[in-house]
Design a protein around this motif. Structure first.
Motif, PDB file in Angstrom:
ATOM      1  N   LYS A  98       0.838  -1.198   0.000  1.00 21.36           N
ATOM      2  CA  LYS A  98       0.000   0.000   0.000  1.00 21.36           C
ATOM      3  C   LYS A  98       0.877   1.254   0.000  1.00 21.36           C
ATOM      4  O   LYS A  98       0.667   2.173  -0.790  1.00 21.36           O
ATOM      5  N   ARG A  99       1.875   1.276   0.875  1.00 20.97           N
ATOM      6  CA  ARG A  99       2.755   2.447   0.991  1.00 20.97           C
ATOM      7  C   ARG A  99       3.504   2.729  -0.304  1.00 20.97           C
ATOM      8  O   ARG A  99       3.651   3.867  -0.722  1.00 20.97           O
ATOM      9  N   TYR A 100       3.985   1.680  -0.959  1.00 18.56           N
ATOM     10  CA  TYR A 100       4.802   1.856  -2.158  1.00 18.56           C
ATOM     11  C   TYR A 100       4.044   1.622  -3.453  1.00 18.56           C
ATOM     12  O   TYR A 100       4.640   1.604  -4.533  1.00 18.56           O
ATOM     13  N   ASN A 101       2.734   1.430  -3.368  1.00 19.38           N
ATOM     14  CA  ASN A 101       1.883   1.264  -4.536  1.00 19.38           C
ATOM     15  C   ASN A 101       2.354   0.108  -5.430  1.00 19.38           C
ATOM     16  O   ASN A 101       2.386   0.226  -6.654  1.00 19.38           O
ATOM     17  N   CYS A 102       2.720  -0.993  -4.804  1.00 17.16           N
ATOM     18  CA  CYS A 102       3.180  -2.184  -5.540  1.00 17.16           C
ATOM     19  C   CYS A 102       1.965  -3.015  -5.930  1.00 17.16           C
ATOM     20  O   CYS A 102       1.508  -3.866  -5.162  1.00 17.16           O
ATOM     21  N   HIS A 103       1.451  -2.771  -7.121  1.00 17.03           N
ATOM     22  CA  HIS A 103       0.243  -3.443  -7.576  1.00 17.03           C
ATOM     23  C   HIS A 103       0.426  -4.166  -8.902  1.00 17.03           C
ATOM     24  O   HIS A 103      -0.498  -4.783  -9.402  1.00 17.03           O
ATOM     25  N   ARG A 104       1.605  -4.061  -9.493  1.00 21.88           N
ATOM     26  CA  ARG A 104       1.865  -4.679 -10.788  1.00 21.88           C
ATOM     27  C   ARG A 104       2.523  -6.048 -10.578  1.00 21.88           C
ATOM     28  O   ARG A 104       3.626  -6.136 -10.034  1.00 21.88           O
ATOM     29  N   LEU A 105       1.865  -7.104 -11.015  1.00 16.96           N
ATOM     30  CA  LEU A 105       2.406  -8.457 -10.924  1.00 16.96           C
ATOM     31  C   LEU A 105       3.392  -8.656 -12.072  1.00 16.96           C
ATOM     32  O   LEU A 105       2.992  -8.653 -13.233  1.00 16.96           O
ATOM     33  N   VAL A 106       4.685  -8.806 -11.744  1.00  8.59           N
ATOM     34  CA  VAL A 106       5.698  -8.903 -12.800  1.00  8.59           C
ATOM     35  C   VAL A 106       6.373 -10.263 -12.882  1.00  8.59           C
ATOM     36  O   VAL A 106       7.097 -10.545 -13.841  1.00  8.59           O
ATOM     37  N   TRP A 107       6.156 -11.116 -11.873  1.00  8.49           N
ATOM     38  CA  TRP A 107       6.771 -12.446 -11.889  1.00  8.49           C
ATOM     39  C   TRP A 107       6.002 -13.358 -10.944  1.00  8.49           C
ATOM     40  O   TRP A 107       5.512 -12.908  -9.910  1.00  8.49           O
ATOM     41  N   PHE A 108       5.900 -14.631 -11.317  1.00  5.98           N
ATOM     42  CA  PHE A 108       5.345 -15.619 -10.392  1.00  5.98           C
ATOM     43  C   PHE A 108       5.823 -17.008 -10.793  1.00  5.98           C
ATOM     44  O   PHE A 108       6.222 -17.234 -11.936  1.00  5.98           O
ATOM     45  N   ALA A 109       5.798 -17.904  -9.827  1.00  5.89           N
ATOM     46  CA  ALA A 109       6.145 -19.300 -10.069  1.00  5.89           C
ATOM     47  C   ALA A 109       5.178 -20.164  -9.284  1.00  5.89           C
ATOM     48  O   ALA A 109       4.823 -19.843  -8.148  1.00  5.89           O
ATOM     49  N   ARG A 110       4.749 -21.255  -9.883  1.00  3.78           N
ATOM     50  CA  ARG A 110       3.822 -22.190  -9.237  1.00  3.78           C
ATOM     51  C   ARG A 110       4.608 -23.371  -8.683  1.00  3.78           C
ATOM     52  O   ARG A 110       5.528 -23.867  -9.327  1.00  3.78           O
ATOM     53  N   PHE A 111       4.235 -23.803  -7.498  1.00  3.61           N
ATOM     54  CA  PHE A 111       4.845 -24.954  -6.846  1.00  3.61           C
ATOM     55  C   PHE A 111       3.766 -25.978  -6.554  1.00  3.61           C
ATOM     56  O   PHE A 111       2.604 -25.617  -6.352  1.00  3.61           O
ATOM     57  N   GLU A 112       4.152 -27.224  -6.516  1.00  6.93           N
ATOM     58  CA  GLU A 112       3.190 -28.300  -6.277  1.00  6.93           C
ATOM     59  C   GLU A 112       2.505 -28.186  -4.919  1.00  6.93           C
ATOM     60  O   GLU A 112       1.368 -28.610  -4.769  1.00  6.93           O
ATOM     61  N   ASN A 113       3.205 -27.623  -3.934  1.00  5.34           N
ATOM     62  CA  ASN A 113       2.566 -27.446  -2.635  1.00  5.34           C
ATOM     63  C   ASN A 113       3.027 -26.148  -1.988  1.00  5.34           C
ATOM     64  O   ASN A 113       4.084 -25.614  -2.314  1.00  5.34           O
ATOM     65  N   ILE A 114       2.226 -25.661  -1.075  1.00  4.56           N
ATOM     66  CA  ILE A 114       2.458 -24.364  -0.439  1.00  4.56           C
ATOM     67  C   ILE A 114       3.738 -24.373   0.384  1.00  4.56           C
ATOM     68  O   ILE A 114       4.414 -23.354   0.502  1.00  4.56           O
ATOM     69  N   HIS A 115       4.118 -25.513   0.937  1.00  2.00           N
ATOM     70  CA  HIS A 115       5.342 -25.582   1.742  1.00  2.00           C
ATOM     71  C   HIS A 115       6.584 -25.313   0.887  1.00  2.00           C
ATOM     72  O   HIS A 115       7.492 -24.584   1.321  1.00  2.00           O
TER      73      HIS A 115
END
Length: 94
Positions: free
Chosen positions: A42-59
């Protein structure tokens, strides 16, 4: 066990970086955009998704997030550029 995602948000290309983890990436990005979570984004207005990776499990995702947060900024930027050279908002890819 649920899949997990590690993601990076920014305010602009080469700007402030925020690294997070979630089991529902689309929902979590929307929460950031509506300023419902994380005072940092919120403070830095970081709202643009620029990278992500999917993993088989949350751990595994949480483990990778902790590792990634220790990386130098240049390594994080290289990850982004490798997947998204123009730093476009990837939210529509979800």
């Amino acid at each position: 066990m649920k899949a997990g995602y590690v993601y990076i948000l920014t305010n602009k290309p080469m700007g402030v970086l925020y690294i997070g983890v979630t089991d529902d990436l689309a929902r979590r990005v929307e929460q950031h955009r509506s300023n419902a979570v994380s005072s940092f984004t919120k403070r830095y207005n970081c709202h643009r998704l620029v990278w992500f990776a999917r993993f088989e499990n949350i751990h595994d995702a949480r483990s990778f997030e902790r590792q990634m947060k220790k990386w130098d900024r240049a390594w994080k930027v290289a990850r982004i550029v490798e997947m998204n050279p123009t730093w476009r908002d990837l939210v529509d890819d979800l």
